[in-house]
Design a protein around this motif. Structure first.
Motif, PDB file in Angstrom:
ATOM      1  N   ALA A 119       0.199  17.926   2.493  1.00 49.93           N
ATOM      2  CA  ALA A 119      -0.166  17.302   1.217  1.00 49.93           C
ATOM      3  C   ALA A 119      -0.423  15.800   1.331  1.00 49.93           C
ATOM      4  O   ALA A 119      -0.864  15.176   0.355  1.00 49.93           O
ATOM      5  CB  ALA A 119       0.937  17.554   0.187  1.00 49.93           C
ATOM      6  N   LEU A 120      -0.136  15.185   2.486  1.00 49.05           N
ATOM      7  CA  LEU A 120      -0.379  13.747   2.639  1.00 49.05           C
ATOM      8  C   LEU A 120      -1.869  13.456   2.566  1.00 49.05           C
ATOM      9  O   LEU A 120      -2.685  14.194   3.123  1.00 49.05           O
ATOM     10  CB  LEU A 120       0.190  13.261   3.980  1.00 49.05           C
ATOM     11  CG  LEU A 120       1.724  13.249   4.118  1.00 49.05           C
ATOM     12  CD1 LEU A 120       2.121  12.816   5.530  1.00 49.05           C
ATOM     13  CD2 LEU A 120       2.357  12.316   3.084  1.00 49.05           C
ATOM     14  N   PRO A 121      -2.236  12.380   1.898  1.00 49.96           N
ATOM     15  CA  PRO A 121      -3.663  12.043   1.795  1.00 49.96           C
ATOM     16  C   PRO A 121      -4.218  11.533   3.115  1.00 49.96           C
ATOM     17  O   PRO A 121      -3.473  11.056   3.983  1.00 49.96           O
ATOM     18  CB  PRO A 121      -3.688  10.951   0.714  1.00 49.96           C
ATOM     19  CG  PRO A 121      -2.338  10.323   0.800  1.00 49.96           C
ATOM     20  CD  PRO A 121      -1.379  11.420   1.157  1.00 49.96           C
ATOM     21  N   ARG A 122      -5.514  11.660   3.263  1.00 48.77           N
ATOM     22  CA  ARG A 122      -6.169  11.150   4.450  1.00 48.77           C
ATOM     23  C   ARG A 122      -6.284   9.630   4.366  1.00 48.77           C
ATOM     24  O   ARG A 122      -6.270   9.039   3.284  1.00 48.77           O
ATOM     25  CB  ARG A 122      -7.567  11.763   4.583  1.00 48.77           C
ATOM     26  CG  ARG A 122      -7.560  13.272   4.689  1.00 48.77           C
ATOM     27  CD  ARG A 122      -6.969  13.727   6.005  1.00 48.77           C
ATOM     28  NE  ARG A 122      -6.976  15.175   6.143  1.00 48.77           N
ATOM     29  CZ  ARG A 122      -6.489  15.815   7.185  1.00 48.77           C
ATOM     30  NH1 ARG A 122      -5.969  15.138   8.172  1.00 48.77           N
ATOM     31  NH2 ARG A 122      -6.512  17.143   7.213  1.00 48.77           N
ATOM     32  N   GLY A 153       0.830  -1.207   0.000  1.00 53.65           N
ATOM     33  CA  GLY A 153       0.000   0.000   0.000  1.00 53.65           C
ATOM     34  C   GLY A 153       0.856   1.245   0.000  1.00 53.65           C
ATOM     35  O   GLY A 153       2.047   1.221  -0.368  1.00 53.65           O
ATOM     36  N   ARG A 154       0.255   2.360   0.391  1.00 59.48           N
ATOM     37  CA  ARG A 154       0.968   3.629   0.409  1.00 59.48           C
ATOM     38  C   ARG A 154       1.823   3.727   1.674  1.00 59.48           C
ATOM     39  O   ARG A 154       1.339   3.497   2.786  1.00 59.48           O
ATOM     40  CB  ARG A 154      -0.025   4.785   0.356  1.00 59.48           C
ATOM     41  CG  ARG A 154      -0.801   4.866  -0.970  1.00 59.48           C
ATOM     42  CD  ARG A 154      -1.838   5.951  -0.934  1.00 59.48           C
ATOM     43  NE  ARG A 154      -2.874   5.708   0.066  1.00 59.48           N
ATOM     44  CZ  ARG A 154      -3.900   6.524   0.267  1.00 59.48           C
ATOM     45  NH1 ARG A 154      -4.027   7.635  -0.474  1.00 59.48           N
ATOM     46  NH2 ARG A 154      -4.795   6.238   1.192  1.00 59.48           N
ATOM     47  N   VAL A 155       3.079   4.078   1.465  1.00 60.41           N
ATOM     48  CA  VAL A 155       4.045   4.141   2.565  1.00 60.41           C
ATOM     49  C   VAL A 155       4.694   5.524   2.542  1.00 60.41           C
ATOM     50  O   VAL A 155       5.099   6.014   1.480  1.00 60.41           O
ATOM     51  CB  VAL A 155       5.124   3.049   2.439  1.00 60.41           C
ATOM     52  CG1 VAL A 155       6.113   3.141   3.595  1.00 60.41           C
ATOM     53  CG2 VAL A 155       4.492   1.671   2.388  1.00 60.41           C
TER      54      VAL A 155
END
Length: 386
Positions: free
Chosen positions: A57-60, A30-32
């Motif tokens: 800017a990091l996604p929720r 996944g996203r790291v």
């Protein structure tokens, strides 16, 4: 020597020019969020704005974190990440052993930190009760100070040689002579203003000559004593409180008590006697300057000559008003001295209490003077108007 060599090797191993970076990558899991560089206080301070932009800017959602590539993480960097994570580690996070220990300490600190207790609410009835008890406490100390002053006067009358004449003279100079300038300026301007406003009304009725009666009675009986007392309370009263408060802070009062030097005879009595002597003189000075300003304004506005003004003044104002004003000066001076000494001796040995005591002294002195003036007005309501 071995420890110094190890530190040198550790410094050489770290890339001191490495800046803290934050990168979002996508892997099979996944996203790291990958962290690299130096996450220390100095490095974070240099790149604070850039990092804040990257963090915003990091996604929720649920993200995985990898801190294994961070070259160095100190307490400041760990605290910043801990706050962003809202006080708990993410479900997926890769840490080194040292980093895990550091975050464990932060978690332990958060759980053991004491939460401040809310301030207790005090009801209106309780506040009134506290105010009444505080007033009774001040009255008790004031009555005790008055009684001690009477005993000191008797001691001075019995042994005049031992009386603190030098302290009395110094206080008369500081509270009286040095206050002549500011008192004269204020009294002169007040006399001009009062005469100008009165003359505007007297013109309407053709009663210009009554300006002498209005200015003479108001200044000699009321304005002169009250104005002098307010100026002395703000100038000399605050100085007395500050002087005694500093002596409390520097432990001079305790030293005097150890040496068996009475506070009343050496500190309180000279100030009370000095103000009792200086205040009537200041009242007389205020009357003269204020009447001079009023007479000057009356000459400009109403055309009344100075010779006519001052020759008519003794017949327009009964001499009893002058004695009432001078008596007020004596009483006001003693009250200001008592209040100033009272709050000065109650100052705690810290700077905050010194400032609060000085403020309370000035406010209380002015309030007491106005109350005493009201009592004088009631007692002598039928004197001086014949």
């Amino acid at each position: 020597m071995a420890a110094a060599a190890d530190d040198a090797k550790e410094t050489a191993r770290l890339n001191l020019d490495a800046v803290p970076t934050l990168e979002l990558t996508t892997t099979a899991q996944g996203r790291v969020v990958m962290l690299r560089g130096l996450w220390t206080a100095l490095a974070l301070a240099r790149r604070k704005k850039t990092l804040l932009g990257l963090v915003r800017a990091l996604p929720r959602g649920d993200l995985a974190w990898d801190l294994t590539q961070v070259e160095k993480l100190d307490h400041v960097g760990a605290q910043a990440l801990w706050r962003y994570w809202r006080g708990q580690l993410p479900r997926q996070v890769a840490l080194t052993a040292a980093q895990r220990t550091l975050f464990a300490r932060l978690a332990t600190f958060d759980t053991t930190r004491e939460t401040p207790e809310p301030a207790p609410r005090i009801s209106f009835v309780s506040r009134v009760g506290f105010a009444i008890f505080s007033l009774c406490d001040h009255l008790r100390d004031g009555i005790g100070m008055l009684g001690q002053f009477i005993f000191d006067l008797l001691r001075m009358a019995r042994h005049p040689v031992r009386a603190p004449w030098r302290e009395i003279s110094a206080n008369i100079y500081s509270a009286g002579t040095q206050a002549l300038g500011i008192t004269a300026l204020t009294a002169f301007l007040i006399g001009i203003v009062l005469s100008y406003l009165s003359s505007q009304q007297l013109k309407l009725y053709g009663a210009s000559t009554f300006i002498v009666n209005i200015l003479g009675l108001s200044i000699i009986r009321e304005l002169g004593p009250v104005l002098s007392a307010i100026l002395v309370a703000g100038r000399s009263g605050s100085a007395i409180t500050a002087q005694l408060g500093v002596m409390r802070v520097t432990e001079e009062l305790d030293a005097m008590r150890v040496m068996d030097i009475p506070h009343g005879l050496r500190l309180i009595a000279p100030k009370v006697i000095a103000l009792a002597v200086a205040m009537p003189l200041l009242v007389m000075w205020t009357n003269i300057v204020s009447l001079a300003g009023g007479a000057l304004a009356a000459k400009v506005e109403l055309g009344i000559g100075l010779k006519y003004f001052f020759s008519t003044l003794p017949g327009a104002v009964n001499i009893a008003n002058l004695w009432i004003g001078l008596g007020k000066g004596v009483v006001f001076g003693m009250l200001i001295a008592f209040v100033a000494c009272h709050f000065g001796l109650r100052v705690a040995p810290n700077t905050k209490s010194l400032g609060e005591g000085t403020t309370q002294s000035v406010v209380t002195s002015i309030t007491v003077v106005i109350l005493a003036d009201a009592v004088f007005a009631i007692l002598f309501s039928r004197v001086g108007f014949g």
